[in-house]
Design a protein around this motif. Structure first.
Motif, PDB file in Angstrom:
ATOM      1  N   ILE A  17       0.842  -1.203   0.000  1.00 58.30           N
ATOM      2  CA  ILE A  17       0.000   0.000   0.000  1.00 58.30           C
ATOM      3  C   ILE A  17       0.873   1.247   0.000  1.00 58.30           C
ATOM      4  N   ALA A  21       0.155   3.132  -3.529  1.00 59.85           N
ATOM      5  CA  ALA A  21      -0.918   4.125  -3.419  1.00 59.85           C
ATOM      6  C   ALA A  21      -0.526   5.508  -3.948  1.00 59.85           C
ATOM      7  N   LEU A  49      -5.303  -3.829   5.836  1.00 52.77           N
ATOM      8  CA  LEU A  49      -6.208  -3.001   5.042  1.00 52.77           C
ATOM      9  C   LEU A  49      -7.045  -2.088   5.926  1.00 52.77           C
ATOM     10  N   CYS A  52      -4.598   0.757   7.061  1.00 58.99           N
ATOM     11  CA  CYS A  52      -4.066   1.624   6.004  1.00 58.99           C
ATOM     12  C   CYS A  52      -5.128   2.253   5.104  1.00 58.99           C
ATOM     13  N   ILE A  53      -6.288   1.644   5.007  1.00 60.15           N
ATOM     14  CA  ILE A  53      -7.305   2.114   4.066  1.00 60.15           C
ATOM     15  C   ILE A  53      -8.632   2.442   4.762  1.00 60.15           C
ATOM     16  N   GLU A  59      -9.044   9.849   3.037  1.00 62.06           N
ATOM     17  CA  GLU A  59      -8.098   9.477   1.989  1.00 62.06           C
ATOM     18  C   GLU A  59      -8.661   8.423   1.039  1.00 62.06           C
ATOM     19  N   TRP A  60      -9.579   7.588   1.536  1.00 56.85           N
ATOM     20  CA  TRP A  60     -10.142   6.489   0.754  1.00 56.85           C
ATOM     21  C   TRP A  60     -11.652   6.469   0.929  1.00 56.85           C
ATOM     22  N   LEU A  63     -15.823   2.259  -0.456  1.00 56.16           N
ATOM     23  CA  LEU A  63     -15.280   0.942  -0.118  1.00 56.16           C
ATOM     24  C   LEU A  63     -16.323  -0.149  -0.352  1.00 56.16           C
ATOM     25  N   ALA A  72     -11.360  -0.018  -3.116  1.00 53.59           N
ATOM     26  CA  ALA A  72     -11.342   1.323  -2.524  1.00 53.59           C
ATOM     27  C   ALA A  72     -10.987   2.351  -3.596  1.00 53.59           C
ATOM     28  N   LYS A  74      -9.363   6.184  -4.230  1.00 52.38           N
ATOM     29  CA  LYS A  74      -8.478   7.188  -3.643  1.00 52.38           C
ATOM     30  C   LYS A  74      -9.136   8.562  -3.719  1.00 52.38           C
ATOM     31  N   CYS A  85       0.858   3.817   7.188  1.00 48.80           N
ATOM     32  CA  CYS A  85      -0.188   3.168   7.976  1.00 48.80           C
ATOM     33  C   CYS A  85       0.052   3.416   9.459  1.00 48.80           C
TER      34      CYS A  85
END
Length: 86
Positions: A17, A21, A49, A52-53, A59-60, A63, A72, A74, A85
Motif C-alpha cells: 500500500i 498508493a 487493510l 491503512c485504508i 483518503e479512501w 469501499l 477502494a 483514492k 499506515c
C-alpha cells in the motif's frame, strides 16, 4: 485501476500500500485480494487493510467488499509520507 494480490502477511500488505498508493491517481480504484475471510492469511491482510485504508475515510472512499476482495477509491493525491499506515 490497480490490483494487488501479493504476500498476505501484515507487513507485506502495508508495504504494498505504501509503495503503490502514491502512484494511483485521485479517484483511481485499487483492489486488494484476500480480504475479510477466515484464517491467518485473511486476518493479517484484513488488519493491514483496516489500518491503512478503511480507517482513513478522508483518503479512501467508496469501499466495497466483493468475493474476498476489498475495493477502494483514492480521494486525493497523497504524497509518499501521507500513505503511512498506523
Amino acid at each position: 485501476l490497480l490490483h494487488i494480490d501479493g504476500n498476505h502477511e501484515y507487513d507485506f500488505v502495508r508495504k504494498d500500500i505504501e509503495k503503490w498508493a502514491p502512484h494511483l491517481r485521485p479517484s483511481g480504484t485499487i483492489v486488494f485480494h484476500d480480504y475479510g475471510g477466515r484464517g491467518e492469511t485473511f486476518e493479517q491482510s484484513t488488519k493491514a487493510l483496516y489500518d491503512c485504508i478503511i480507517s482513513k475515510p478522508l483518503e479512501w472512499f467508496d469501499l466495497h467488499q466483493i468475493e474476498g476482495s476489498l475495493i477502494a477509491t483514492k480521494a486525493a493525491a497523497l504524497r509518499q509520507e501521507e500513505v503511512a499506515c498506523r
